[in-house]
Motif scaffolding. Structure first.
Motif: not given
Length: 138
Positions: A101-108
């Motif tokens: 349903a969704s894809r995401a990325q987070s730069v941590c």
């Protein structure tokens, strides 16, 4: 094959919008719950508590592929798609009823809260992240 950190996250009534779907901003909350589980609970199980001392988010990116309705928990699968000296990127896939349903990325960014500045990843943190690393994403 790259490991994925997998967590079922409940969808709450408060996550819903006026159209009866999970609000777009609440996807960040669902992803955050999975990320916290990985870097606090999961890392602690490996004897690593340093992520709890500070991680800040430098960037989020989300693709919404289909609406998510209230009901069963969603499954979030996470891996590390970029590993740098002082940051790393977490990639996510969110599945609703087994359907992507969704894809995401987070730069941590590891962060020293006491000193008020970013810091480098420790060797222990890199060792924890490496099994989840895949520059191909899946």
């Amino acid at each position: 094959m790259t490991e994925r950190f997998i967590l079922d996250v409940p969808v709450r009534w408060s996550d819903m919008d006026a159209y009866g779907h999970v609000n777009n901003a609440r996807f960040l909350t669902l992803y955050e719950e999975a990320r916290v589980a990985m870097f606090f609970v999961g890392a602690r199980k490996h004897g690593l508590g340093s992520f709890e001392e500070g991680i800040v988010i430098a960037r989020h990116e989300i693709d919404y592929l289909r609406p998510v309705d209230f009901g069963d928990p969603v499954r979030i699968e996470m891996w590390v798609s970029e590993l740098r000296t002082a940051s790393f990127t977490v990639s996510y896939e969110l599945f609703d009823d087994g359907v992507l349903a969704s894809r995401a990325q987070s730069v941590c960014v590891p962060y020293n809260l006491g000193a008020g500045h970013p810091r480098r990843l420790s060797e222990a943190e890199k060792d924890f992240l490496k099994p989840y690393f895949s520059d191909g994403g899946s």
